[in-house]
Motif scaffolding. Structure first.
Motif, PDB file in Angstrom:
ATOM      1  N   UNK A  36     -30.641  32.842  53.007  1.00 38.89           N
ATOM      2  CA  UNK A  36     -29.690  32.670  51.925  1.00 38.89           C
ATOM      3  C   UNK A  36     -28.809  31.489  52.308  1.00 38.89           C
ATOM      4  N   UNK A  37     -28.568  30.584  51.375  1.00 33.69           N
ATOM      5  CA  UNK A  37     -27.691  29.456  51.627  1.00 33.69           C
ATOM      6  C   UNK A  37     -26.431  29.555  50.806  1.00 33.69           C
ATOM      7  N   UNK A  38     -25.362  29.036  51.337  1.00 29.78           N
ATOM      8  CA  UNK A  38     -24.087  28.996  50.626  1.00 29.78           C
ATOM      9  C   UNK A  38     -23.387  27.706  51.012  1.00 29.78           C
ATOM     10  N   UNK A  39     -22.771  27.063  50.040  1.00 27.67           N
ATOM     11  CA  UNK A  39     -22.033  25.833  50.322  1.00 27.67           C
ATOM     12  C   UNK A  39     -20.723  25.856  49.543  1.00 27.67           C
TER      13      UNK A  39
ATOM     14  N   UNK B 293     -24.399  34.951  59.888  1.00 25.71           N
ATOM     15  CA  UNK B 293     -24.444  33.493  59.764  1.00 25.71           C
ATOM     16  C   UNK B 293     -25.218  32.956  60.962  1.00 25.71           C
ATOM     17  N   UNK B 294     -26.317  32.250  60.701  1.00 28.50           N
ATOM     18  CA  UNK B 294     -27.077  31.722  61.832  1.00 28.50           C
ATOM     19  C   UNK B 294     -27.060  30.195  61.893  1.00 28.50           C
ATOM     20  N   UNK B 295     -26.493  29.558  60.903  1.00 30.88           N
ATOM     21  CA  UNK B 295     -26.384  28.097  60.905  1.00 30.88           C
ATOM     22  C   UNK B 295     -25.171  27.764  60.037  1.00 30.88           C
ATOM     23  N   UNK B 296     -24.248  26.982  60.583  1.00 25.55           N
ATOM     24  CA  UNK B 296     -23.009  26.679  59.856  1.00 25.55           C
ATOM     25  C   UNK B 296     -22.605  25.255  60.216  1.00 25.55           C
ATOM     26  N   UNK B 297     -22.528  24.397  59.218  1.00 27.71           N
ATOM     27  CA  UNK B 297     -22.098  23.018  59.421  1.00 27.71           C
ATOM     28  C   UNK B 297     -20.962  22.698  58.464  1.00 27.71           C
ATOM     29  N   UNK B 298     -20.037  21.857  58.928  1.00 29.33           N
ATOM     30  CA  UNK B 298     -18.949  21.356  58.087  1.00 29.33           C
ATOM     31  C   UNK B 298     -18.968  19.841  58.182  1.00 29.33           C
ATOM     32  N   UNK B 299     -18.987  19.192  57.023  1.00 35.17           N
ATOM     33  CA  UNK B 299     -19.017  17.732  56.942  1.00 35.17           C
ATOM     34  C   UNK B 299     -17.715  17.247  56.315  1.00 35.17           C
ATOM     35  N   UNK B 300     -17.295  16.053  56.690  1.00 29.91           N
ATOM     36  CA  UNK B 300     -16.058  15.465  56.192  1.00 29.91           C
ATOM     37  C   UNK B 300     -16.347  14.233  55.351  1.00 29.91           C
ATOM     38  N   UNK B 301     -15.730  14.157  54.181  1.00 28.52           N
ATOM     39  CA  UNK B 301     -15.672  12.921  53.407  1.00 28.52           C
ATOM     40  C   UNK B 301     -14.344  12.273  53.783  1.00 28.52           C
ATOM     41  N   UNK B 302     -14.399  11.246  54.616  1.00 26.49           N
ATOM     42  CA  UNK B 302     -13.182  10.631  55.153  1.00 26.49           C
ATOM     43  C   UNK B 302     -12.308  10.003  54.070  1.00 26.49           C
ATOM     44  N   UNK B 303     -12.898   9.592  52.985  1.00 28.09           N
ATOM     45  CA  UNK B 303     -12.134   8.957  51.906  1.00 28.09           C
ATOM     46  C   UNK B 303     -11.259   9.958  51.158  1.00 28.09           C
ATOM     47  N   UNK B 304     -11.782  11.159  50.925  1.00 32.42           N
ATOM     48  CA  UNK B 304     -11.056  12.149  50.125  1.00 32.42           C
ATOM     49  C   UNK B 304     -10.465  13.283  50.952  1.00 32.42           C
ATOM     50  N   UNK B 305     -10.837  13.388  52.224  1.00 31.05           N
ATOM     51  CA  UNK B 305     -10.467  14.477  53.122  1.00 31.05           C
ATOM     52  C   UNK B 305     -11.057  15.816  52.691  1.00 31.05           C
ATOM     53  N   UNK B 306     -12.102  15.764  51.875  1.00 34.15           N
ATOM     54  CA  UNK B 306     -12.804  16.988  51.505  1.00 34.15           C
ATOM     55  C   UNK B 306     -13.771  17.361  52.619  1.00 34.15           C
TER      56      UNK B 306
ATOM     57  N   UNK C 142     -17.083  19.726  53.473  1.00 34.05           N
ATOM     58  CA  UNK C 142     -18.217  20.360  52.810  1.00 34.05           C
ATOM     59  C   UNK C 142     -18.895  21.280  53.823  1.00 34.05           C
ATOM     60  N   UNK C 143     -18.856  22.568  53.552  1.00 34.44           N
ATOM     61  CA  UNK C 143     -19.413  23.567  54.462  1.00 34.44           C
ATOM     62  C   UNK C 143     -20.733  24.077  53.916  1.00 34.44           C
ATOM     63  N   UNK C 144     -21.702  24.217  54.805  1.00 33.64           N
ATOM     64  CA  UNK C 144     -23.024  24.744  54.444  1.00 33.64           C
ATOM     65  C   UNK C 144     -23.353  25.864  55.431  1.00 33.64           C
ATOM     66  N   UNK C 145     -23.618  27.054  54.891  1.00 35.96           N
ATOM     67  CA  UNK C 145     -23.963  28.220  55.695  1.00 35.96           C
ATOM     68  C   UNK C 145     -25.389  28.638  55.413  1.00 35.96           C
ATOM     69  N   UNK C 146     -26.067  29.095  56.435  1.00 31.92           N
ATOM     70  CA  UNK C 146     -27.357  29.759  56.265  1.00 31.92           C
ATOM     71  C   UNK C 146     -27.175  31.179  56.766  1.00 31.92           C
TER      72      UNK C 146
ATOM     73  N   UNK D  36     -29.692  40.302  55.608  1.00 40.12           N
ATOM     74  CA  UNK D  36     -28.860  41.485  55.816  1.00 40.12           C
ATOM     75  C   UNK D  36     -27.431  41.126  56.243  1.00 40.12           C
ATOM     76  N   UNK D  37     -26.980  39.959  55.854  1.00 38.97           N
ATOM     77  CA  UNK D  37     -25.646  39.476  56.247  1.00 38.97           C
ATOM     78  C   UNK D  37     -24.541  40.364  55.685  1.00 38.97           C
ATOM     79  N   UNK D  38     -23.367  40.265  56.311  1.00 38.92           N
ATOM     80  CA  UNK D  38     -22.200  41.030  55.877  1.00 38.92           C
ATOM     81  C   UNK D  38     -20.953  40.152  55.931  1.00 38.92           C
ATOM     82  N   UNK D  39     -21.009  38.993  55.286  1.00 41.94           N
ATOM     83  CA  UNK D  39     -19.854  38.096  55.340  1.00 41.94           C
ATOM     84  C   UNK D  39     -18.707  38.565  54.441  1.00 41.94           C
ATOM     85  N   UNK D  40     -18.964  39.502  53.546  1.00 35.25           N
ATOM     86  CA  UNK D  40     -17.900  40.005  52.670  1.00 35.25           C
ATOM     87  C   UNK D  40     -16.778  40.664  53.473  1.00 35.25           C
TER      88      UNK D  40
END
Length: 104
Positions: free
Chosen positions: A2-5, A38-51, A53-57, A61-65
C-alpha cells in the motif's frame, strides 16, 4: 503493498535543522514506525517552496491509524513543531497527494 503520499511545509530558515533532526531520528520512533507497518518512508524537499513530500510504503496489515495517539509519536511532533506548519496538538499539517502514475 500500500502506498501513501502527502505534503507538509517547513517554516523559513528551518531546512538544515529539519535535516539534522531526521539524521538523528530516535531509535524508538524508527521501531514504532516499522512495527506499525511502514517498511519504506522517504521525505523530499522542494527548496523553492519549502514543501516536503512524504512517500510511505505500507504492509497490508499495517496499523498506522494508531500512530497519532502513541506517546513517542506525540513527543516527535512536539520536537518538530517549531520547524513546520502544524495543527493543534503539534501534528504536522498534511495535504494528501493523489497518485497520477506508477511504474513498477
Amino acid at each position: 503493498m500500500i502506498g501513501r503520499a502527502f505534503r507538509m511545509k517547513l517554516k523559513p530558515g528551518t531546512v538544515e535543522e529539519y535535516k539534522r533532526r531526521h539524521d538523528e531520528i530516535w531509535p524508538e520512533l524508527v521501531d514504532l514506525l516499522k512495527n506499525s507497518g511502514i517498511y519504506d518512508y522517504s521525505i523530499f524537499l522542494d527548496e523553492e517552496t519549502l514543501h516536503l513530500f512524504a512517500v510511505l510504503k505500507l504492509w497490508p496489515d499495517q496499523n498506522i491509524a494508531a500512530l497519532p495517539e502513541h506517546p513517542v509519536m506525540r513527543r516527535w511532533w512536539d520536537h518538530m513543531a517549531d520547524l513546520m506548519e502544524v495543527e493543534p496538538g503539534n501534528r504536522p499539517r498534511e495535504w494528501p497527494l493523489v497518485q497520477m502514475f506508477h511504474l513498477a
